[in-house]
Design a protein around this motif. Structure first.
Motif, PDB file in Angstrom:
ATOM      1  N   SER A   1       0.833  -1.200   0.000  1.00  0.00           N
ATOM      2  CA  SER A   1       0.000   0.000   0.000  1.00  0.00           C
ATOM      3  C   SER A   1       0.869   1.252   0.000  1.00  0.00           C
ATOM      4  N   ARG A   2       0.279   2.364  -0.433  1.00  0.00           N
ATOM      5  CA  ARG A   2       1.012   3.620  -0.550  1.00  0.00           C
ATOM      6  C   ARG A   2       0.515   4.638   0.475  1.00  0.00           C
ATOM      7  N   VAL A   3       1.381   5.580   0.800  1.00  0.00           N
ATOM      8  CA  VAL A   3       1.033   6.665   1.723  1.00  0.00           C
ATOM      9  C   VAL A   3       1.524   7.971   1.115  1.00  0.00           C
ATOM     10  N   ARG A   4       0.620   8.887   0.844  1.00  0.00           N
ATOM     11  CA  ARG A   4       0.985  10.201   0.324  1.00  0.00           C
ATOM     12  C   ARG A   4       0.478  11.285   1.269  1.00  0.00           C
ATOM     13  N   ILE A   5       1.250  12.345   1.375  1.00  0.00           N
ATOM     14  CA  ILE A   5       0.852  13.458   2.224  1.00  0.00           C
ATOM     15  C   ILE A   5       0.635  14.694   1.369  1.00  0.00           C
ATOM     16  N   TYR A   6      -0.310  15.536   1.813  1.00  0.00           N
ATOM     17  CA  TYR A   6      -0.686  16.726   1.063  1.00  0.00           C
ATOM     18  C   TYR A   6      -0.862  17.890   2.032  1.00  0.00           C
ATOM     19  N   HIS A   7      -0.401  19.044   1.607  1.00  0.00           N
ATOM     20  CA  HIS A   7      -0.611  20.256   2.386  1.00  0.00           C
ATOM     21  C   HIS A   7      -1.936  20.874   1.943  1.00  0.00           C
ATOM     22  N   VAL A   8      -2.971  20.714   2.746  1.00  0.00           N
ATOM     23  CA  VAL A   8      -4.307  21.170   2.376  1.00  0.00           C
ATOM     24  C   VAL A   8      -4.932  21.916   3.550  1.00  0.00           C
ATOM     25  N   ASP A   9      -5.428  23.095   3.287  1.00  0.00           N
ATOM     26  CA  ASP A   9      -6.238  23.832   4.264  1.00  0.00           C
ATOM     27  C   ASP A   9      -7.695  23.484   3.991  1.00  0.00           C
ATOM     28  N   VAL A  10      -8.275  22.649   4.838  1.00  0.00           N
ATOM     29  CA  VAL A  10      -9.619  22.130   4.584  1.00  0.00           C
ATOM     30  C   VAL A  10     -10.702  23.185   4.749  1.00  0.00           C
ATOM     31  N   THR A  11     -10.343  24.363   5.235  1.00  0.00           N
ATOM     32  CA  THR A  11     -11.345  25.425   5.362  1.00  0.00           C
ATOM     33  C   THR A  11     -11.581  26.140   4.035  1.00  0.00           C
ATOM     34  N   ARG A  12     -10.755  25.875   3.038  1.00  0.00           N
ATOM     35  CA  ARG A  12     -10.887  26.516   1.729  1.00  0.00           C
ATOM     36  C   ARG A  12     -11.496  25.519   0.756  1.00  0.00           C
ATOM     37  N   ALA A  13     -12.717  25.788   0.347  1.00  0.00           N
ATOM     38  CA  ALA A  13     -13.439  24.843  -0.500  1.00  0.00           C
ATOM     39  C   ALA A  13     -12.714  24.581  -1.807  1.00  0.00           C
ATOM     40  N   THR A  14     -12.210  25.632  -2.443  1.00  0.00           N
ATOM     41  CA  THR A  14     -11.542  25.447  -3.736  1.00  0.00           C
ATOM     42  C   THR A  14     -10.294  24.586  -3.594  1.00  0.00           C
ATOM     43  N   GLU A  15      -9.591  24.735  -2.473  1.00  0.00           N
ATOM     44  CA  GLU A  15      -8.399  23.923  -2.235  1.00  0.00           C
ATOM     45  C   GLU A  15      -8.769  22.460  -2.014  1.00  0.00           C
ATOM     46  N   VAL A  16      -9.855  22.231  -1.288  1.00  0.00           N
ATOM     47  CA  VAL A  16     -10.331  20.856  -1.064  1.00  0.00           C
ATOM     48  C   VAL A  16     -10.682  20.191  -2.389  1.00  0.00           C
TER      49      VAL A  16
END
Length: 342
Positions: free
Chosen positions: A99-114
């Motif tokens: 299995s793979r594991v990837r990490i992402y820098h995401v601000d979940v409060t920003r809809a467009t970023e999500v």
């Protein structure tokens, strides 16, 4: 005082014992009839977890890694998220999982970023089958001293971000007719307390979201195999709430729980298709007794003891989310915003 606590423990156990016996009898009857949890091959599952850099989010990621799932880890704390990734990879390698594991820098409060990173995850790993909306925020201030920015962030993280996540991933789950959405709420989303008023309000919203969404899926997709789960834990030993633990009394009745225990119950809820899970389990019966059987004056006294008379007094104002934001800025200095490591 010790004798008084011993007497209270005896009374509580006496009241709860019939409920426990009835539940155990019912559970054993279901097992005798052949009812078993759904067997999942998690090596075929892709799990997305928000708030994965620390605390409960990290424990959930480690638990799914032990089961062999591929993981997409979202957080704004790149350093903590990288540590979570390395721990998950070590577990996967020790079990010879591919299995793979990837990490992402995401601000979940920003809809467009999500929405943008939802497409990125689909490109990198495929369509996710399990969504864990775990990211949470508490300012540690009372309503009248809390800044407007803190209030907005509380609802952005705790109430609105699950909506953006659901809009990004649920349509694909419905089309595939498979999937699980897990919202991490709180016992405070069911039973209110004084002190963190906006946090309590935001968790009531997340609980209402799970209930309404479950009914909406049933109405529009009657035979859907997409399930909505809401996990409502009591106080946990995490950085976010550690300062409050010193203010809590009656721990022998309502014990502080560990993130590892809650993470295991997330998998249990998926396998048993449990809609709402209150942790620890006996808190459901205590809440029923407190709401409907005890006199109002005793009920109020009990809530003050369980939540603390002044629960925010010892709260660290420089809380975990503030620390994450500073660490994010340090990491981003001279670097690109996106961090996506295998």
């Amino acid at each position: 005082m010790i004798d008084l606590f011993g007497f209270l423990r005896f009374i509580i156990n006496l009241i709860l014992y019939p409920f426990a016996v009835a539940f155990l009898t019912f559970y054993r009857c279901l097992q005798w009839l052949g009812l078993q949890p759904i067997a999942y091959n998690y090596q075929d599952q892709i799990v997305l977890i928000t708030g994965s850099a620390n605390g409960l989010g990290r424990e959930i990621a480690l638990t799914f890694a032990r089961a062999g799932a591929s993981l997409a880890l979202w957080d704004i704390d790149d350093i903590g998220n990288r540590e979570t990734q390395q721990q998950c990879l070590a577990i996967l390698h020790s079990h010879n999982y591919t299995s793979r594991v990837r990490i992402y820098h995401v601000d979940v409060t920003r809809a467009t970023e999500v929405y943008a990173y939802a497409e990125r995850v689909r490109y990198d790993l495929g369509q996710i089958s399990i969504l864990i909306a775990n990211a949470g925020y508490v300012s540690g201030r009372s309503l009248l001293t809390e800044s407007d920015a803190d209030i907005e962030r509380t609802f952005d993280v705790n109430s609105l971000s699950p909506i953006w996540l659901i809009k990004a991933f649920l349509p694909y789950m419905l089309d595939a007719n498979r999937g699980h959405v897990v919202l991490i709420s709180s016992v405070l989303g069911i039973h209110a307390c004084h002190g963190p008023v906006t946090y309590v309000s935001s968790k009531h919203a997340s609980l209402g979201l799970s209930r309404s969404l479950r009914l909406d899926i049933h109405a529009t997709h009657p035979n859907s195999r997409v399930f909505i789960h809401c996990i409502c834990p009591y106080l946990m030993r995490t950085k976010m709430f550690n300062p409050m633990l010193t203010q809590i009394s009656l721990k022998f009745i309502v014990p502080i729980i560990s993130p590892h225990y809650v993470a295991k119950q997330v998998l249990d809820a998926i396998e048993w298709r449990r809609n709402e899970v209150i942790l620890p389990y006996h808190l459901k019966y205590i809440g029923f007794i407190n709401d409907y059987l005890l006199p109002a004056w005793f009920s109020e006294w009990f809530l003050f003891q369980v939540s603390g008379k002044r629960p925010l007094d010892a709260f660290n104002k420089d809380n975990e989310e503030d620390t994450r934001e500073r660490r994010r800025k340090q990491v981003n200095t001279g670097q690109t915003e996106n961090i996506d490591l295998i």
